[in-house]
Structures are given as structure tokens and as C-alpha cells.
Write a protein that holds these residues in place. Structure first.
Motif, short mmCIF file in Angstrom:
data_model
loop_
_atom_site.label_atom_id
_atom_site.label_comp_id
_atom_site.label_asym_id
_atom_site.label_seq_id
_atom_site.Cartn_x
_atom_site.Cartn_y
_atom_site.Cartn_z
N LEU A 238 9.87 33.06 43.65
CA LEU A 238 10.38 34.50 43.13
C LEU A 238 11.77 33.57 43.39
N LYS A 239 11.82 32.63 43.80
CA LYS A 239 13.48 30.88 43.57
C LYS A 239 13.60 30.77 42.88
N ARG A 240 12.79 31.18 41.56
CA ARG A 240 13.34 30.82 40.62
C ARG A 240 13.48 32.21 39.74
N LEU A 241 13.56 33.01 40.18
CA LEU A 241 13.91 34.38 40.11
C LEU A 241 15.31 34.60 40.13
N ILE A 242 15.45 33.76 40.23
CA ILE A 242 17.77 33.56 40.80
C ILE A 242 18.27 32.56 40.05
N PRO A 243 19.36 32.78 39.73
CA PRO A 243 20.17 31.59 39.79
C PRO A 243 19.98 30.82 40.57
N GLY A 244 20.80 29.45 40.11
CA GLY A 244 21.06 28.30 41.72
C GLY A 244 20.34 27.24 41.25
N GLY A 245 19.64 27.66 40.71
CA GLY A 245 18.68 25.74 40.28
C GLY A 245 19.27 25.46 39.48
N HIS A 246 19.02 23.78 40.09
CA HIS A 246 19.36 22.75 38.92
C HIS A 246 18.80 21.37 39.17
N VAL A 247 18.94 20.26 38.37
CA VAL A 247 18.16 19.68 38.20
C VAL A 247 19.54 18.28 38.54
N PHE A 315 16.17 37.01 49.01
CA PHE A 315 16.08 37.81 49.88
C PHE A 315 17.12 38.61 50.05
N PHE A 316 18.47 38.71 49.83
CA PHE A 316 19.60 38.91 49.57
C PHE A 316 20.01 39.08 47.92
N ALA A 317 18.97 38.29 46.84
CA ALA A 317 19.21 38.93 45.78
C ALA A 317 18.83 40.71 45.48
N LYS A 324 26.87 40.95 42.29
CA LYS A 324 26.15 39.48 41.49
C LYS A 324 24.53 39.01 41.11
N ALA A 325 24.54 38.69 42.74
CA ALA A 325 23.18 38.13 42.91
C ALA A 325 21.73 38.80 41.82
N GLN A 326 22.30 40.66 42.39
CA GLN A 326 20.89 41.82 41.52
C GLN A 326 21.54 41.46 40.64
N GLU A 327 22.57 41.30 40.10
CA GLU A 327 22.77 41.39 38.85
C GLU A 327 21.42 40.29 37.91
N ALA A 328 21.53 39.61 38.58
CA ALA A 328 20.95 38.24 38.55
C ALA A 328 19.65 38.84 38.20
N VAL A 329 19.05 39.71 38.55
CA VAL A 329 17.16 39.94 39.11
C VAL A 329 16.95 40.20 38.15
N ARG A 330 17.74 41.59 37.70
CA ARG A 330 17.64 42.98 36.31
C ARG A 330 17.29 42.24 35.15
#
Ligand SMILES: Nc1ncnc2c1ncn2[C@@H]1O[C@H](COP(=O)(O)OP(=O)(O)OP(=O)(O)O)[C@@H](O)[C@H]1O
Length: 330
Positions: A238-247, A315-317, A324-330
Motif C-alpha cells: 500500500l505504501k508503494r501505491l503513492i508517491p513520496g518514496g525515495h532512495v 490513508f489520506f491519499a 493530488k494524492a488521490q490522483e496518484a492512486v488512479r
């Protein structure tokens, strides 16, 4: 909007593991209000499943349908292999339900509550006493056993509630918001209890508004929103579904940092910390390609860490956060 549903428990090359709960297309409305608009679930036996969702999302309604307290308007579900519509008695015999509708009678003692439960399950008297003593001990209620339950703290009442549920040796337990209103210590005790139940082979279906709770306990999480499951998977999926992850690459040598900056033009710089952030979903495949690329360019960071969004972000997304967050999971 297409639903980003992750693969369920189907193994790569094996059969689907036996389901404690499976549901297809569950629907429920109250008047004009559509509460559940086609819910699919597959919960492997012996696992913890968490149904997350904001207030009024339909979590309790789902539990009520699966535990045969109310009937669905449409769809099908099996619990412990029994059809909820055709074999409700068999479903009830195999499950325990605790949570928002506590079964605890405050006017009698904890022990009497337990013995009453044993009677309801038609246990012989001596067996009822044995099971009662054992469960009161297990849930740290022996000292309070002879006091009226009305005098118990919130945490003790919840523990008694679960102990009462276990009198019938259910294979599946529905816990509707098991830690709402509990202090952090009682919450952790409850988590420990839930983990022990699962170790003993019980399947746990829990609803919660606490993301940390789902993250801590659940093998799989489904996020319920607007009557449908907006996404489901492991916490990591689930965490990978939304942007924000980085190395994040950190350097100790300013020279090495500068040459990395000139190679990695796409990365976000943190000059003060000598660190670079490269967007990534945190998957093994992406990490491998980032590492290969770093090798080929001769960049050697002193520290490499992977950052994924937390469940709050998810959860918020998924449940009406920013557009913007909702768009990310579409
Ligand atoms: N018996 C009922 N009659 C009419 N509406 C109902 C009934 N039961 C539930 N609802 C409505 O269905 C919706 C879903 O309720 P439900 O209790 O399942 O949500 P929930 O996700 O468990 O919420 P919470 O986190 O607040 O407990 C709500 O809008 C609620 O008002």
C-alpha cells in the motif's frame, strides 16, 4: 476509477491458500444510502486482516454482514467455508465477535460473565470452570475475577470481552475497533493478545481507524472508502501505491558528493547533509537498477537508505485527502 487491488494470497506457483473469509460483490444500502457497493475479500486462514476506513465507511456493516448479524442486499460470502446466507448457524458456531457491541454484563463479575458464556456454549460445568479459570489467568484478570465488571477499566473490559469470545474456541475472530479508547499500554497489551491468538492458529479480522495498528498487526490491509475497497495489500504494498518514496544516498566526502551531484542530475540535493534523494517505489527491481546504475557511474555512497511513505500518507491519499494524492492512486 480503477481499483488498485494487489494480488491476494495466491502463491506464485501454488494453489490459493484456504480462505477463512471470502466474499464477492457484497452490497448493503440503508434507504438511499449505499454503504457497501460491491466488496470482494479473500482472507487466508491463520492471518490477520485489517479493514481500514474513515468514520462511516462501512467497516462495522461489513463485520455485521460477515458475522450474520445483518443480511447483505447482494453478493456472496463464505466464512469458515459456510455460506453466510444459507448456513448462518454454522458461521456463528465458528466465529467470535467482539468490539463496539460489548457482550460484557457490568452487573455481574468477570468470572460470572465467563461462566455464563460457557453455559451458552453448553460446556459441562467442570469444563466451564476450567476454561474460565484458564482464560481469566491468560488475560490477567484473575485478581479482578470476583469484582463486578462495571468496575473494570476499559482495557480490562476489552480483555474480558475477548476472553468471553474464546470460550467457544472460535477459528475466526472479528474485532471491531478493538483498541479504540484504550491508552497506549492497554493498546500494546491488546496487540500482544491478538498476536498470540494468531500464533494459536486463529484468523483475525479487525477493523481499525489506527493506521499504526494495521501496520503492526495485519498481514493484509484493505482500505474502505465510499462503499468500495480503494486498495488492498500488505502495508508495504500500500505504501508503494503513492508517491513520496525515495532512495537517499549520503556521503561523508564532499568531493564524492559533488561528483555524484553532477552525475545524478535528477536527484534532489541536500547540500548540508551531503545527501541526494532519488525517487523510487522501493521495489527490489527499482533498487537493483539504481544500484547497477551507481556502480556503472562509479558513485559510492557511504550510506544508502530506502524511504517509503507511511500508512498515514496512504490513508489520506485513498480516503479523500488532497486531489493530488488521490490522483496518484488512479
Ligand atoms: N441500522 C442503520 N440504519 C441506517 N444507517 C445505518 C445503519 N447502520 C449503519 N448505518 C450507516 O451506514 C454507514 C456505515 O456505518 P458503519 O457503522 O458500518 O461505519 P464504520 O466504518 O464502522 O464507522 P465508524 O468508524 O464510525 O464506526 C454510516 O453512514 C451509518 O450511518
Amino acid at each position: 476509477m480503477p481499483t488498485p487491488v494487489m494480488p491476494t494470497s495466491r502463491q506464485a506457483d501454488g494453489p490459493v491458500s484456504s480462505a477463512a473469509v471470502s466474499a464477492i460483490g457484497l452490497r448493503k444500502s440503508y434507504g438511499d444510502k449505499v454503504v457497501l457497493d460491491g466488496i470482494d475479500l479473500h482472507i487466508p486462514a491463520g492471518s490477520v486482516f485489517a479493514l481500514l476506513g474513515p468514520n462511516g465507511a462501512g467497516k462495522t456493516t461489513t463485520v455485521q454482514i460477515l458475522s450474520t448479524l445483518i443480511t447483505a442486499d447482494g453478493g456472496q460470502a463464505q466464512v469458515s467455508g459456510h455460506d453466510i446466507a444459507a448456513e448462518p448457524q454454522d458461521v456463528r458456531a465458528s466465529i467470535g465477535v467482539t468490539g463496539q457491541f460489548s457482550a460484557v454484563d457490568g452487573l455481574i463479575t468477570g468470572e460470572e460473565n465467563m461462566l455464563l458464556m460457557a453455559d451458552l456454549h453448553h460446556l459441562p460445568r467442570s469444563e466451564g470452570r476450567r476454561v474460565t479459570a484458564e482464560l481469566l489467568e491468560r488475560f490477567d484478570l484473575t485478581d479482578a475475577a470476583k469484582k463486578p465488571a462495571i468496575t473494570y477499566s476499559g482495557g480490562m473490559k476489552r480483555r474480558l470481552d475477548i476472553a468471553m469470545t474464546l470460550v467457544g474456541s472460535p477459528r475466526i475472530i472479528f474485532l471491531d475497533e478493538p483498541t479504540t479508547g484504550l491508552d497506549p499500554r492497554s493498546r500494546h497489551t491488546m496487540w500482544q493478545i491478538i498476536r498470540e491468538l494468531v500464533t494459536g492458529g486463529v484468523t483475525v479480522f479487525l477493523t481499525t481507524q489506527y493506521l499504526e495498528e494495521a501496520d503492526q498487526l495485519a498481514d493484509r490491509i484493505a482500505v474502505l472508502n465510499n462503499g468500495t475497497i480503494a486498495a488492498q495489500g500488505t502495508a508495504e504494498e500500500l505504501k508503494r501505491l503513492i508517491p513520496g518514496g525515495h532512495v537517499r544516498l549520503r556521503f561523508t566526502d564532499p568531493g564524492a558528493y559533488q561528483s555524484a551531484v553532477s552525475e545524478l542530475r535528477e536527484a534532489t540535493r541536500d547540500d548540508e547533509a551531503l545527501a541526494l534523494q532519488i525517487p523510487s517505489d522501493g521495489s527490489q527491481r527499482e533498487l537493483r537498477s539504481i544500484l547497477d546504475w551507481l556502480d556503472s557511474t562509479g558513485i559510492e555512497a557511504d550510506e544508502l537508505t530506502v524511504h517509503t511513505p507511511d500508512l498515514d500518507d496512504v490513508f489520506f491519499a485513498l480516503t479523500g485527502g488532497t486531489d493530488k494524492a488521490q490522483e496518484a492512486v488512479r
